[in-house]
Structures are given as structure tokens and as C-alpha cells.
Design a protein around this motif. Structure first.
Motif, short mmCIF file in Angstrom:
data_model
loop_
_atom_site.label_atom_id
_atom_site.label_comp_id
_atom_site.label_asym_id
_atom_site.label_seq_id
_atom_site.Cartn_x
_atom_site.Cartn_y
_atom_site.Cartn_z
N TYR A 199 3.49 5.80 -5.88
CA TYR A 199 3.44 5.88 -7.35
C TYR A 199 2.23 6.67 -7.83
O TYR A 199 2.30 7.32 -8.88
CB TYR A 199 3.47 4.48 -7.95
N ARG A 200 1.15 6.66 -7.06
CA ARG A 200 0.04 7.55 -7.40
C ARG A 200 0.48 9.01 -7.28
O ARG A 200 0.16 9.84 -8.13
CB ARG A 200 -1.16 7.29 -6.48
N HIS A 255 1.94 1.68 -3.66
CA HIS A 255 0.86 2.20 -4.50
C HIS A 255 0.65 3.70 -4.26
O HIS A 255 0.47 4.47 -5.20
CB HIS A 255 -0.44 1.44 -4.22
N GLU A 262 0.83 -1.21 0.00
CA GLU A 262 0.00 0.00 0.00
C GLU A 262 0.86 1.26 0.00
O GLU A 262 0.51 2.27 -0.61
CB GLU A 262 -0.94 0.00 1.22
#
Length: 303
Positions: free
Chosen positions: A78-79, A75, A72
């Protein structure tokens, strides 16, 4: 041929837990008081991918991760950065390491190689990305060695960073001899960097080998050269706080110059600047130069 990606980074994302310690090696004691312990999205492929992305290179990262709290964090990072990331979830989880960092920025990394040795990435997953890449950078994951044959068949050049290879270990040999551009640290070479660089060129397909020597600079040897070129460490006037990720940043700066048709000295200079800049940031891959900053520093930095 038009490519969607300047560089496809294969493997090498995980979580670093950074512990700032009073000295290395640590004294033998039941407990040692340290500063705040922090987790960072890190590891070598992540560093090359984020640094390349920050330089404006069209970058794609593929890897195995887990379905866990560490994934998490990846993620979310990278968002925030907009890095293009595709992944396969594996039950062994997301790779981790604990990095001990002393007050000078020197580190000792305790790497968690939790993924099974026999793990392999399905070609149906990676081939669509490899076909769209101008160049691929393979992290030294055991499964990544299987992608070389497909890269050659597609005409995709490959680079790899061997890190602290001793010049003899069989694990690194495929990466050393099958890559077109090889990076290696001098840390475990005991002054034999030129000998090992020549062996890579003589026995493998590489056209260029770069040996990174940390604050002692870097060396470059091309096929046919009589002696290695040398480039000193870049002096940017920044306080050194953490050497984690410096080699990955060097690779990204070098690749930027390489993709833009620059000569060996210019590529080494860009690598030296990017690596030195990374040493001024706490954590492994928390901040990188933009293209404009890289070129500005390269024009003025002392080495």
C-alpha cells in the motif's frame, strides 16, 4: 454533499499463497512437483480497493490485520501503490489462503478464516470514514454486517459480492438483502442464477443484482426487469494465466461506470473488460487497468 471517498471498502485483505499445480483436482500422492510458490497481497476487499484506486476512484480500505510478517507485506504494497488504508491490529493475525491454480487459470482456494466469529469493529473507528464516503463496498466478513444500519442512517449506498453463495446459506443473507447493489458468482447456483437474483430483489433492498459467470460472461437484473441482461466475456487477446481476482476487478469496473452515470450495459462491459484483464496477470491483485486503458479496451474489445 462533498465526499472524500468515492468508495470505502470494508474488510477483505490478506495474503494468498499461489501454488501452480499440474491439474485440478490433484491426484492422490505423497508429493507433487510444482513451480515456485509465491505469496501475494490479496483477498477480495484488497482486489476491489486496488482496482478502484488504479481507475482513479478515491478509495479507502479499512480492515483487521495482524502484527506479523504477512501484515508487513500489506503495508509495503500500500505504500508502493498509495492506497489509503486504516486498520486495527488483532492478535489472531492476518488472514491467509492457499490458492491452487491449474494450467488453464482455474483455481481452488483454501481460505484461512482465522479471525474469531464474534470479532466486531468499533464504530468509533469506522464511522469517521463511513461519514466521508459516497459509497461503501462490504466484503463478506462477519463483522461487516453490523455496519449496514449506520450506512443507511448516513445515506451511504452499499454494494457487496456474495462470491459462491448457494442462494440458501444464512451467513450471506444479510449481505444479499441489505445491499443496494449485489454481486454474486454463478458457481454454486447450479443454473438457478435468475431465480436467486429475483429473490434478492423481491426480499431485499437491492435495485440491481449482477451474477458473474466467469468465462461464460455475466447477467444483470434490475428491479422491474422482465428478464436478465446478458454480457459475454471480454476477449482482449491476452493469454489467460490466473483467474484469481477477476471477480474483484469486474466489480471495480462496474462501479466505475456506475459512479459515472453509465447505463447497465456499459457498466457490464467495463466489468467484463476489467475482469478479463485481471486473468492475464499472475497472482490475485498484482496489476489493474488504469481509467484510460479500461475505456480504450471497452471501446474495442469483442465479447
Amino acid at each position: 454533499m462533498k465526499h472524500d471517498y468515492d468508495v470505502l471498502v470494508v474488510g477483505g485483505v490478506g495474503i494468498d499463497t499461489i501454488v501452480r499445480v499440474p491439474a485440478l483436482p490433484l491426484p492422490l500422492a505423497d508429493s507433487i512437483h510444482v513451480g515456485p510458490v509465491r505469496d501475494y497481497v490479496a483477498h477480495t476487499g484488497n482486489g476491489v480497493a486496488l482496482a478502484s484506486h488504479a481507475l482513479g476512484l478515491r478509495t479507502k480500505l479499512v480492515d483487521f490485520i495482524g502484527a506479523d510478517a504477512q501484515a508487513e507485506l500489506i503495508h509495503a504494497r500500500y505504500r508502493d501503490t498509495g492506497l489509503d488504508f486504516s486498520y486495527i491490529v488483532h492478535p489472531s493475525g492476518t488472514r491467509r489462503s492457499v490458492n491452487l491454480v491449474d494450467p488453464s487459470g482455474r483455481r481452488l482456494s483454501l481460505y484461512d478464516g482465522r479471525h474469531p466469529h464474534e470479532l466486531r469493529m468499533d464504530s468509533a473507528f469506522y464511522l469517521p470514514f463511513l461519514r466521508r464516503a459516497r459509497h461503501a463496498h462490504f466484503s463478506i466478513m462477519n463483522w461487516a454486517r453490523d455496519l449496514y444500519e449506520d450506512a443507511r442512517a448516513l445515506g451511504v449506498t452499499v454494494s457487496s459480492d456474495l462470491h459462491d453463495w448457494d442462494g440458501a446459506s444464512d451467513y450471506h443473507r444479510d449481505f444479499a438483502l441489505q445491499s443496494d447493489l449485489v454481486f454474486v458468482s454463478t458457481a454454486a447456483l447450479g443454473g438457478r442464477h435468475e431465480q436467486v437474483m429475483r429473490a434478492i430483489l423481491d426480499q431485499g433492498r437491492a435495485q440491481t443484482v449482477v451474477a458473474m459467470a466467469g468465462d461464460q460472461g455475466s447477467y444483470l437484473l434490475r428491479r422491474g426487469d422482465s428478464a436478465p441482461r446478458y454480457m459475454g466475456c471480454a476477449q482482449l487477446g491476452r493469454t489467460i494465466v490466473d483467474s484469481n481476482g477477476a471477480g474483484d476487478a469486474y466489480v471495480s469496473g462496474f462501479l466505475y461506470g456506475h459512479f459515472n452515470g453509465m447505463g447497465s450495459d456499459a457498466c457490464m462491459r467495463l466489468g467484463a473488460v476489467a475482469g478479463a484483464y485481471a486473468c492475464g496477470i499472475e497472482g490475485t491483485a498484482e496489476g489493474f487497468l488504469t481509467r484510460g486503458q479500461l475505456l480504450d479496451y471497452a471501446a474495442t474489445a469483442a465479447l
